[in-house]
Design a protein around this motif. Structure first.
Motif, short mmCIF file in Angstrom:
data_model
loop_
_atom_site.label_atom_id
_atom_site.label_comp_id
_atom_site.label_asym_id
_atom_site.label_seq_id
_atom_site.Cartn_x
_atom_site.Cartn_y
_atom_site.Cartn_z
N PRO A 16 -14.36 42.51 5.89
CA PRO A 16 -14.98 43.72 5.39
C PRO A 16 -14.83 44.95 6.61
CG PRO A 16 -16.46 41.91 5.18
CD PRO A 16 -15.25 41.32 5.97
N ILE A 17 -14.52 46.05 6.27
CA ILE A 17 -14.48 47.05 6.81
C ILE A 17 -15.75 47.92 6.92
CG2 ILE A 17 -13.14 48.58 5.33
CD1 ILE A 17 -11.58 49.83 7.71
N GLN A 18 -16.41 48.00 5.62
CA GLN A 18 -17.60 48.67 5.31
C GLN A 18 -17.54 50.22 4.94
OE1 GLN A 18 -19.75 46.55 4.54
NE2 GLN A 18 -19.73 44.49 5.70
N SER A 19 -16.89 50.77 5.93
CA SER A 19 -16.65 52.19 5.76
C SER A 19 -15.25 52.60 6.61
CB SER A 19 -17.89 53.17 6.58
OG SER A 19 -17.58 54.33 6.58
N GLY A 20 -14.78 53.83 6.20
CA GLY A 20 -13.65 54.30 6.79
C GLY A 20 -13.95 55.37 7.73
N SER A 21 -15.26 55.53 7.89
CA SER A 21 -15.23 56.71 8.99
C SER A 21 -15.80 56.07 10.19
CB SER A 21 -16.58 57.63 8.30
OG SER A 21 -17.37 58.30 9.19
N GLN A 22 -15.31 56.68 11.27
CA GLN A 22 -15.62 56.03 12.69
C GLN A 22 -17.04 56.41 12.84
OE1 GLN A 22 -12.77 54.44 14.77
NE2 GLN A 22 -14.87 53.64 15.08
N ASP A 23 -17.68 57.76 12.32
CA ASP A 23 -18.89 58.06 12.74
C ASP A 23 -19.85 57.13 12.01
OD1 ASP A 23 -18.39 60.13 14.37
OD2 ASP A 23 -18.76 61.71 12.56
N VAL A 24 -19.66 56.98 10.69
CA VAL A 24 -20.49 55.93 10.24
C VAL A 24 -20.59 54.67 10.56
CG1 VAL A 24 -21.06 54.96 7.90
CG2 VAL A 24 -20.53 57.19 8.00
N LEU A 25 -19.48 54.07 10.95
CA LEU A 25 -19.24 52.69 11.67
C LEU A 25 -20.10 52.67 12.99
CD1 LEU A 25 -15.53 51.69 11.37
CD2 LEU A 25 -17.36 50.78 10.21
N THR A 26 -20.01 53.74 13.70
CA THR A 26 -20.93 53.81 15.01
C THR A 26 -22.44 53.72 14.75
OG1 THR A 26 -19.16 55.01 16.17
CG2 THR A 26 -21.26 55.05 17.26
N ARG A 27 -22.94 54.33 13.73
CA ARG A 27 -24.17 54.23 13.05
C ARG A 27 -24.64 52.77 12.73
NH1 ARG A 27 -25.20 58.14 9.85
NH2 ARG A 27 -23.00 59.26 10.07
N MET A 28 -23.73 52.33 11.96
CA MET A 28 -23.89 51.02 11.30
C MET A 28 -23.83 50.04 12.41
SD MET A 28 -21.28 50.81 8.16
CE MET A 28 -21.95 51.27 6.52
N ASN A 29 -23.53 50.42 13.76
CA ASN A 29 -23.53 49.41 14.95
C ASN A 29 -22.25 48.43 14.60
OD1 ASN A 29 -24.03 48.43 17.42
ND2 ASN A 29 -25.37 46.63 16.54
N ARG A 30 -21.21 48.80 14.06
CA ARG A 30 -20.13 48.01 14.03
C ARG A 30 -19.03 48.76 14.97
NH1 ARG A 30 -19.97 44.46 9.70
NH2 ARG A 30 -17.61 44.52 9.45
N PRO A 31 -19.30 48.30 16.23
CA PRO A 31 -18.30 49.24 17.24
C PRO A 31 -16.93 48.72 17.38
CG PRO A 31 -19.50 47.45 18.42
CD PRO A 31 -19.94 47.21 16.86
N TYR A 32 -16.01 48.81 16.26
CA TYR A 32 -14.76 48.70 16.29
C TYR A 32 -14.10 49.85 15.95
CZ TYR A 32 -15.47 47.47 11.55
OH TYR A 32 -16.16 47.36 10.39
N SER A 33 -12.90 50.11 16.64
CA SER A 33 -12.14 51.43 16.20
C SER A 33 -11.23 51.19 14.94
CB SER A 33 -11.39 52.08 17.47
OG SER A 33 -10.44 51.17 17.36
#
Ligand code: 5AD
Ligand code: SF4
Length: 426
Positions: free
Chosen positions: A246-263
Motif C-alpha cells: 500500500p502507498i495510501q496517497s501519492g502526495s508527499q505532504d499527505v504521507l508526512t501527515r499520515m506519519n508514513r515517512p517514506y519518500s
C-alpha cells in the motif's frame, strides 16, 4: 487476518464437539468476528448484533471478538446489555470460558501478544490456501489507523513455530502458503543463539516443501521491503509474482501527515527493483482519499501515481476518523461530498487499469489454483498467480478437477476472467 482468526475460532469450538450451522436461530453460540478499521464496519457490527438478538434462541450465547471488541470494551455491554462476551483479537482463545460459565459476562481485551498461538488447538486439516500468521500488531502508527491500538505493538512469532505451522499446513492439504501480518515484511525474530530470521528465510523454508507450490505474503510496508526480500522474487519461482504494497496517497505532504515517512522516490525505486528481480511482477495497493487537509492537488498526485505504477488490483477508501488515532483530532477534516467524489474518480481510474490488465491476459496460459465451485455448481473457480478469479466450465467427467491447472484465458472484464483448461500441470 480475520479470516484466519475465524478459522481458529471455529476449530477451537469443533475441538469441543460443536459443529457449524448456517442459521442463527439454530445456533447455541453466535460469534461476530469484527473489524474496526473504518467506522462503517464498527456500526455494522452493532446493527447486526441487534438483528441477531431478535433471531437467536433465548438460551443462545452471543458476543463479539476481534478489533471492535477491543475498540468498544465494556461499552459494548452498555449498548447491548444481554451480550455474553467481548473478546479482543489477542484474547479470543478465552472463548471456551463462556461455555463453562454461561451466566458470566466475559470481557477480555488484553493484548496477550502471542499467547493465543500457544493455547489454540492445531487445525486438523488445512484449506488449500493456508494462512500462516508470523507477526501481530504494528509499530508504524500511521495517524489514521486504529490497528496499533486494537492489535498492539508489533511482535514476531518464533521462526521455528512459523516453520512448523507451515509444515503442518502442507502435510494436511495446503498447496499455497500465505504468510500474514499487519506489517508482514517487518518480521524479525532473533533466537537464543543470536541468529536473526526474516521473512525471506521463511519463504526459503516454505519453498523447500515439495507439496507447497505457491507462496505469497500480505501486507507489506514499503520501507521494510529489504533487498533480501526483493531478491526472493528473482530466485524463488514458487513466490507468486504479485505484491500488495500500500502507498495510501501519492502526495508527499499527505504521507508526512499520515506519519508514513517514506519518500515517493524511495517507493518507486523499490518497485523498479522488484520489476528488475521479477519482470512479470504486478503490484496492488490500498488508498485513502479525503485524509484531513488533502487538497485537490494532493488528490491529483494520488491519481497520477496510480496511473504511473499501474496497480492491477487495489482497495480504496474514504478516510474515516477513528478513536485512539491522531488524524481524528486534525482540524481540517474533508467534507463527505468531496471524499465521495474523489473516491469515485480514483475507483474509475483503478478499475480501468485493472480491466486493461485483465484484457491483456487473454490468450495467456497461467497456472491457477482451484478454489471451488461457483454458485451455480456448473463452473469451477480458479485463482491466477495475480489473484484474479478465473471461471472455467466444469468438464463432463467424473474425475475431480485438478487442484493446480494450466488455464488459458479466453475472456476478461474488470472483475474476473474466463478460461479453459490447457494441459494440467501435474
Ligand atoms: N480510514 C479509511 N481507511 C483506513 N484504512 C486504515 N485506516 C483507515 C481509516 N481510518 C485502510 C488503509 C489500510 C487498509 C487496511 O484500510 O488503506 O491499508
Ligand atoms: Fe495501520 Fe498498516 Fe499503518 Fe500499521 S502500517 S499503522 S497497520 S495502516
Amino acid at each position: 487476518m480475520n479470516v484466519y482468526d475465524g478459522w481458529r475460532i471455529a476449530a477451537m469450538l469443533e475441538h469441543r464437539g460443536m459443529h457449524r450451522t448456517e442459521t442463527v436461530s439454530d445456533a447455541d453460540i453466535i460469534i461476530l468476528n469484527t473489524c474496526a478499521v473504518r467506522a462503517k464496519a464498527t456500526d455494522k457490527v452493532f446493527s447486526a448484533l441487534g438483528r441477531i438478538r431478535r433471531a437467536k434462541k433465548p438460551s443462545a450465547l452471543f458476543g463479539i471478538v476481534g478489533c471492535v471488541a477491543r475498540e468498544s470494551g465494556a461499552d459494548a455491554f452498555r449498548r447491548i446489555p444481554d451480550l455474553n462476551f467481548v473478546l479482543g483479537p489477542q484474547s479470543y482463545h478465552k472463548l471456551p470460558e463462556i461455555l463453562d460459565n454461561p451466566d458470566a459476562k466475559l470481557l477480555n481485551i488484553d493484548l496477550g501478544g502471542l499467547e493465543k498461538f500457544d493455547e489454540l488447538p492445531q487445525m486438523e486439516k488445512s484449506p488449500t490456501v493456508a494462512y500462516i500468521p508470523i507477526q501481530e500488531g504494528c509499530n508504524h502508527c500511521c495517524t489514521y489507523c486504529i490497528v496499533p491500538y486494537t492489535r498492539g505493538r508489533e511482535i514476531s512469532r518464533k521462526f521455528q513455530d512459523c516453520v512448523s505451522d507451515t509444515i503442518h499446513a502442507a502435510n494436511t492439504g495446503a498447496i499455497e502458503i500465505c504468510f500474514l501480518g499487519q506489517n508482514v515484511n517487518g518480521y524479525k525474530y532473533t533466537d537464543e543463539k543470536g541468529k536473526t530470521y526474516r521473512l525471506s528465510d521463511l519463504i526459503r523454508e516454505a519453498a523447500k516443501i515439495e507439496s507447497v507450490k505457491r507462496i505469497r505474503f500480505t501486507s507489506s510496508y514499503p520501507t521494510e521491503m529489504t533487498d533480501d526480500l526483493i531478491d526472493m522474487f528473482a530466485v524463488e519461482p514458487k513466490l507468486l509474482p504479485f505484491l500488495n504494497m500500500p502507498i495510501q496517497s501519492g502526495s508527499q505532504d499527505v504521507l508526512t501527515r499520515m506519519n508514513r515517512p517514506y519518500s515517493l522516490e524511495l517507493y518507486t525505486e523499490i518497485i523498479r527493483k522488484l520489476r528488475v528481480a521479477r519482470p512479470d511482477i504486478q503490484i496492488s495497493s490500498d488508498f485513502i482519499v479525503g485524509f484531513p487537509g488533502e487538497t485537490d492537488e494532493d488528490f491529483e498526485q494520488t491519481m497520477n501515481i496510480a496511473q504511473q505504477i499501474r496497480y492491477i488490483n487495489s482497495y480504496s477508501f474514504k478516510y474515516s476518523p477513528r478513536p485512539h488515532t491522531g488524524a481524528a483530532l486534525m482540524t481540517d477534516q474533508i467534507p463527505e461530498n468531496i471524499k465521495a467524489a474523489r473516491l469515485a474518480a480514483l475507483d474509475n481510474c483503478l478499475n480501468e487499469i485493472q480491466r486493461e490488465f485483465n484484457i491483456n491476459c487473454i490468450d495467456k496460459t497461467m497456472e491457477c489454483l482451484l478454489e471451488g465451485d461457483d454458485k451455480t455448481g456448473r463452473h469451477l473457480i480458479y485463482r491466477t498467480p495475480y489473484m484474479q478469479q478465473c471461471v472455467v466450465e466444469k468438464p463432463d467427467t467424473n474425475t475431480p478437477a485438478p487442484v493446480l491447472a494450466n488455464i488459458c484465458i479466453t475472456a476478461a472484464n474488470k472483475a474476473s476472467l474466463r478460461g479453459k483448461f490447457a494441459k494440467t500441470s501435474e
